[in-house]
Design a protein around this motif. Sequence first.
Motif, PDB file in Angstrom:
ATOM      1  N   PHE A 198       1.027  -1.250  -0.106  1.00 27.36           N
ATOM      2  CA  PHE A 198       0.006   0.057  -0.045  1.00 27.36           C
ATOM      3  C   PHE A 198       0.895   1.262  -0.008  1.00 27.36           C
ATOM      4  N   ASP A 199       2.343   1.112  -0.104  1.00 31.96           N
ATOM      5  CA  ASP A 199       2.972   2.316  -0.087  1.00 31.96           C
ATOM      6  C   ASP A 199       2.870   2.863  -1.547  1.00 31.96           C
ATOM      7  N   HIS A 200       3.178   4.195  -1.730  1.00 25.88           N
ATOM      8  CA  HIS A 200       3.139   4.849  -3.088  1.00 25.88           C
ATOM      9  C   HIS A 200       4.649   4.308  -3.585  1.00 25.88           C
ATOM     10  N   SER A 201       4.760   4.081  -4.790  1.00 28.89           N
ATOM     11  CA  SER A 201       6.134   3.801  -5.413  1.00 28.89           C
ATOM     12  C   SER A 201       6.672   4.881  -6.335  1.00 28.89           C
ATOM     13  N   PRO A 202       7.075   5.890  -5.836  1.00 31.49           N
ATOM     14  CA  PRO A 202       7.555   7.050  -6.743  1.00 31.49           C
ATOM     15  C   PRO A 202       8.404   6.936  -7.715  1.00 31.49           C
TER      16      PRO A 202
ATOM     17  N   SER B 279      -3.949   4.057  -9.449  1.00 29.76           N
ATOM     18  CA  SER B 279      -5.309   3.443  -8.755  1.00 29.76           C
ATOM     19  C   SER B 279      -5.159   2.834  -7.679  1.00 29.76           C
ATOM     20  N   THR B 280      -4.066   1.965  -7.448  1.00 28.20           N
ATOM     21  CA  THR B 280      -3.860   1.342  -5.924  1.00 28.20           C
ATOM     22  C   THR B 280      -3.282   2.275  -4.695  1.00 28.20           C
ATOM     23  N   ASN B 281      -2.914   3.626  -5.220  1.00 33.87           N
ATOM     24  CA  ASN B 281      -2.439   4.352  -4.007  1.00 33.87           C
ATOM     25  C   ASN B 281      -3.474   5.011  -3.146  1.00 33.87           C
ATOM     26  N   MET B 282      -3.087   4.710  -1.849  1.00 34.98           N
ATOM     27  CA  MET B 282      -4.098   5.258  -0.836  1.00 34.98           C
ATOM     28  C   MET B 282      -3.835   6.478  -0.142  1.00 34.98           C
ATOM     29  N   ASP B 283      -4.788   7.275   0.320  1.00 27.89           N
ATOM     30  CA  ASP B 283      -4.839   8.494   0.839  1.00 27.89           C
ATOM     31  C   ASP B 283      -3.693   8.509   2.133  1.00 27.89           C
ATOM     32  N   SER B 284      -2.835   9.367   2.327  1.00 32.95           N
ATOM     33  CA  SER B 284      -2.062   9.485   3.531  1.00 32.95           C
ATOM     34  C   SER B 284      -3.042   9.322   4.748  1.00 32.95           C
ATOM     35  N   GLY B 285      -2.697   8.277   5.623  1.00 31.97           N
ATOM     36  CA  GLY B 285      -3.510   8.230   6.936  1.00 31.97           C
ATOM     37  C   GLY B 285      -4.581   7.397   6.873  1.00 31.97           C
ATOM     38  N   ALA B 286      -5.051   6.836   5.735  1.00 28.40           N
ATOM     39  CA  ALA B 286      -6.317   6.229   5.482  1.00 28.40           C
ATOM     40  C   ALA B 286      -6.131   4.839   5.953  1.00 28.40           C
ATOM     41  N   ILE B 287      -5.048   4.348   6.096  1.00 26.34           N
ATOM     42  CA  ILE B 287      -5.039   2.882   6.347  1.00 26.34           C
ATOM     43  C   ILE B 287      -4.265   2.800   7.732  1.00 26.34           C
ATOM     44  N   ALA B 288      -4.575   1.964   8.547  1.00 24.40           N
ATOM     45  CA  ALA B 288      -4.238   1.660   9.956  1.00 24.40           C
ATOM     46  C   ALA B 288      -3.932   0.120  10.185  1.00 24.40           C
TER      47      ALA B 288
END
Length: 298
Positions: free
Chosen positions: A69-73, A93-102
Amino acid sequence: MTRKVTKAIFPVAGLGTRFLPATKSIPKEIMTLVDRPLIQYAIDEARAAGIREFIFVTSRGKGALEDYFDHSPILEQELRRKGKDKLLEVLKSTNMDSGAIAYIRQHKALGLGHAVWCARRLLDPKEPFAVILPDDVIAAEKPCLQQMVEAYEEHGGSMVAAMEVPAEKVSSYGVLDIKEDMGDMVSVKGMVEKPAPGTEPSNLAVIGRYILDPAVMNNLNQMKSGAGGEIQLTDAIADEIGTERGVYGYRFSGQRFDCGSKAGFLQATIAFGLSRDDLRDELQEYLDELSAVRAAAQ
Ligand code: G1P
């Protein structure tokens, strides 16, 4: 008026022993159906239903899931440089907003109810929440959880996805005792986890999608030991029967695959492969060939 469902719990702490040796080094949820990890199907379904916060109940050895779930710059930069726009879109499209996952750890494998309970501090005590079991993959025109959220807005209470299963399989599921059958919706007067064969109240089984009243989390505090000596989510939901909130089963439309089993996983692989424009023809040709060979051998 029901409150909005914005948080979902994904219990992913299981060892995945049915998929050994693969699961020696990769979490089961990262195994791919075609080219997307199992967990991505669950996330996409949750997003479509309006879920904004994703809570994973994990265990040791699930690092690859967190990395996924990390972004891959660097990868994104490379694809951009090479002009691979389509792949870039797939990736983004698989990127998640920062703080959206715990992520929260379940330290002991004490059952599904216990796994869900581990997430209690991350929920609002007044808000309903969803639970998604990623092993149950559901192909549907309108994603299953979205269908349920819409039904929930009308009925409130606690709701489980439900499906009739063949008689010989019922005892592997949570099973509903139906009070009133309203078609898509049933109200429930009993619920039993993995009933002994011959004692099933119906063949309407619970499938891994839930929208739960916060009271269910309180019920889990009792830590009741249920089927198989485990703390069962089914039992904590069953405690809601007879309250003013009530419990409902929802017969979703769509095709469910049991990706916790090898046969189910293979079936899902074929079905999702056939649904893809870039794979359909080649795969179908191969399947036709296979059945022709089989027919000739008979
Ligand atoms: C879990 C639940 C069960 C439900 C099933 C659906 O069982 O405990 O009530 O019917 O998921 O897949 P498990 O498959 O983890 O044994």
